[in-house]
Motif scaffolding. Structure first.
Motif, PDB file in Angstrom:
ATOM      1  N   UNK A  88       0.916  -1.339   0.035  1.00 38.86           N
ATOM      2  CA  UNK A  88       0.030   0.026   0.042  1.00 38.86           C
ATOM      3  C   UNK A  88       0.817   1.233  -0.121  1.00 38.86           C
ATOM      4  N   UNK A  89       2.118   1.096  -0.077  1.00 37.34           N
ATOM      5  CA  UNK A  89       2.848   2.384  -0.019  1.00 37.34           C
ATOM      6  C   UNK A  89       2.679   3.105  -1.608  1.00 37.34           C
ATOM      7  N   UNK A  90       2.578   4.373  -1.287  1.00 39.22           N
ATOM      8  CA  UNK A  90       2.513   5.315  -2.483  1.00 39.22           C
ATOM      9  C   UNK A  90       3.509   6.623  -2.334  1.00 39.22           C
ATOM     10  N   UNK A  91       4.070   7.042  -3.477  1.00 37.27           N
ATOM     11  CA  UNK A  91       4.652   8.222  -3.243  1.00 37.27           C
ATOM     12  C   UNK A  91       6.252   8.007  -2.538  1.00 37.27           C
ATOM     13  N   UNK A  92       6.685   6.773  -2.456  1.00 37.52           N
ATOM     14  CA  UNK A  92       8.089   6.473  -1.966  1.00 37.52           C
ATOM     15  C   UNK A  92       9.159   6.239  -3.057  1.00 37.52           C
ATOM     16  N   UNK A  93      10.282   6.570  -2.713  1.00 39.81           N
ATOM     17  CA  UNK A  93      11.508   6.088  -3.516  1.00 39.81           C
ATOM     18  C   UNK A  93      12.022   5.067  -2.406  1.00 39.81           C
ATOM     19  N   UNK A  94      11.853   3.752  -3.053  1.00 37.36           N
ATOM     20  CA  UNK A  94      12.330   2.512  -2.428  1.00 37.36           C
ATOM     21  C   UNK A  94      13.735   2.070  -2.826  1.00 37.36           C
ATOM     22  N   UNK A  95      14.706   1.965  -1.731  1.00 43.09           N
ATOM     23  CA  UNK A  95      15.912   1.491  -2.278  1.00 43.09           C
ATOM     24  C   UNK A  95      15.823  -0.107  -1.775  1.00 43.09           C
ATOM     25  N   UNK A  96      16.342  -0.996  -2.737  1.00 43.01           N
ATOM     26  CA  UNK A  96      16.320  -2.492  -2.538  1.00 43.01           C
ATOM     27  C   UNK A  96      17.528  -3.227  -2.250  1.00 43.01           C
ATOM     28  N   UNK A  97      17.719  -4.258  -1.618  1.00 42.87           N
ATOM     29  CA  UNK A  97      18.757  -5.069  -1.630  1.00 42.87           C
ATOM     30  C   UNK A  97      19.229  -5.498  -3.102  1.00 42.87           C
ATOM     31  N   UNK A  98      20.701  -5.744  -3.343  1.00 39.19           N
ATOM     32  CA  UNK A  98      21.076  -6.050  -4.421  1.00 39.19           C
ATOM     33  C   UNK A  98      20.414  -7.505  -5.003  1.00 39.19           C
ATOM     34  N   UNK A  99      20.276  -8.234  -4.351  1.00 36.93           N
ATOM     35  CA  UNK A  99      19.492  -9.790  -4.442  1.00 36.93           C
ATOM     36  C   UNK A  99      17.918  -9.607  -4.775  1.00 36.93           C
ATOM     37  N   UNK A 100      17.420  -8.554  -4.731  1.00 39.07           N
ATOM     38  CA  UNK A 100      15.823  -8.621  -4.559  1.00 39.07           C
ATOM     39  C   UNK A 100      15.373  -9.185  -5.892  1.00 39.07           C
ATOM     40  N   UNK A 101      16.006  -8.889  -7.022  1.00 40.28           N
ATOM     41  CA  UNK A 101      15.432  -9.601  -8.201  1.00 40.28           C
ATOM     42  C   UNK A 101      15.589 -11.209  -8.407  1.00 40.28           C
ATOM     43  N   UNK A 102      16.418 -11.797  -7.546  1.00 43.57           N
ATOM     44  CA  UNK A 102      16.469 -13.184  -7.744  1.00 43.57           C
ATOM     45  C   UNK A 102      15.301 -14.031  -7.427  1.00 43.57           C
ATOM     46  N   UNK A 103      14.240 -13.450  -6.947  1.00 44.44           N
ATOM     47  CA  UNK A 103      13.200 -14.211  -6.870  1.00 44.44           C
ATOM     48  C   UNK A 103      11.821 -13.261  -7.597  1.00 44.44           C
ATOM     49  N   UNK A 104      11.463 -14.228  -8.638  1.00 44.45           N
ATOM     50  CA  UNK A 104      10.408 -13.505  -9.649  1.00 44.45           C
ATOM     51  C   UNK A 104       9.051 -13.068  -8.806  1.00 44.45           C
ATOM     52  N   UNK A 105       8.849 -13.459  -7.746  1.00 44.62           N
ATOM     53  CA  UNK A 105       7.663 -13.104  -6.982  1.00 44.62           C
ATOM     54  C   UNK A 105       8.024 -11.621  -6.455  1.00 44.62           C
ATOM     55  N   UNK A 106       9.244 -11.375  -6.070  1.00 42.87           N
ATOM     56  CA  UNK A 106       9.621 -10.118  -5.647  1.00 42.87           C
ATOM     57  C   UNK A 106       9.399  -9.041  -6.771  1.00 42.87           C
ATOM     58  N   UNK A 107      10.078  -9.390  -7.969  1.00 47.50           N
ATOM     59  CA  UNK A 107       9.775  -8.444  -9.028  1.00 47.50           C
ATOM     60  C   UNK A 107       8.422  -8.023  -9.360  1.00 47.50           C
ATOM     61  N   UNK A 108       7.655  -9.243  -9.289  1.00 50.69           N
ATOM     62  CA  UNK A 108       6.362  -9.115  -9.468  1.00 50.69           C
ATOM     63  C   UNK A 108       5.597  -8.096  -8.561  1.00 50.69           C
TER      64      UNK A 108
END
Ligand code: S3P
Length: 169
Positions: free
Chosen positions: A68-88
């Protein structure tokens, strides 16, 4: 809508993220900081005591809480893309801006640090190259926009992103 910064360790996601949020009047959060707050300990300790799979599970749990976050800049850990569900999940709440840097630049930025558990075994430069090679295709595939930060300041990267936001409106 949110701006989500993805990319390898040492590309400047947190620093660029903070400045971008300030520049755009948006809020800022760092997914790794949420993990450390929730767990009450450093990421390096989580890796050491519980291993990477445990860390990856918490990472996914944290992404779920951003729904439910809106109007945020969100910085992620380098491995966040390793799981497709995270990317989705991330794609559902925002656009993915990829920050990149040449392996040598990443090495220079991280050579003194000991808080990146994935780079603490063996030769740091070799680890950086190996992990980057494995991840680059994923980063490239999922990114909506990308900036090479190798030779520019965090501020210049922020300006690039601001221009891109204006163009894509
Ligand atoms: C990781 C990157 C780190 C942190 C953890 C694992 C990775 O975050 O999430 O050490 O797998 O690339 P930064 O990208 O902010 O360094």
């Amino acid at each position: 809508m949110n701006i989500i910064l993805i990319g390898f360790m040492g590309v400047g996601k947190s620093e660029v993220g903070r400045s971008l949020a300030a520049r755009q009047g948006m809020n800022f959060i760092d997914a790794d900081e949420i993990i450390e707050k929730t767990e009450g300990r450093k990421i390096s300790e989580i890796f050491e005591k519980n291993g990477e799979p445990y860390f990856r599970d918490i990472e996914t749990e944290v992404i779920k809480t951003l729904e439910d976050y809106d109007n945020f800049v969100i910085s992620t850990g380098g491995g966040i893309v390793l799981r497709e569900e995270n990317v989705k999940m991330l794609k559902e709440i925002g656009t993915l801006v990829l920050l990149t840097a040449e392996p040598e630049v990443v090495y220079q930025r991280l050579k003194e640090t000991s808080d990146r558990p994935l780079l603490m075994q063996g030769d740091k430069m070799e680890s950086i190259k190996k992990i980057l090679d494995a991840r680059n295709p994923i980063y490239e595939k999922v990114a909506d926009y990308k900036i090479d930060t190798s030779n520019i300041s965090p501020q210049a990267a922020v300006e690039e992103i601001v221009k891109w936001i204006k163009r894509s409106k």
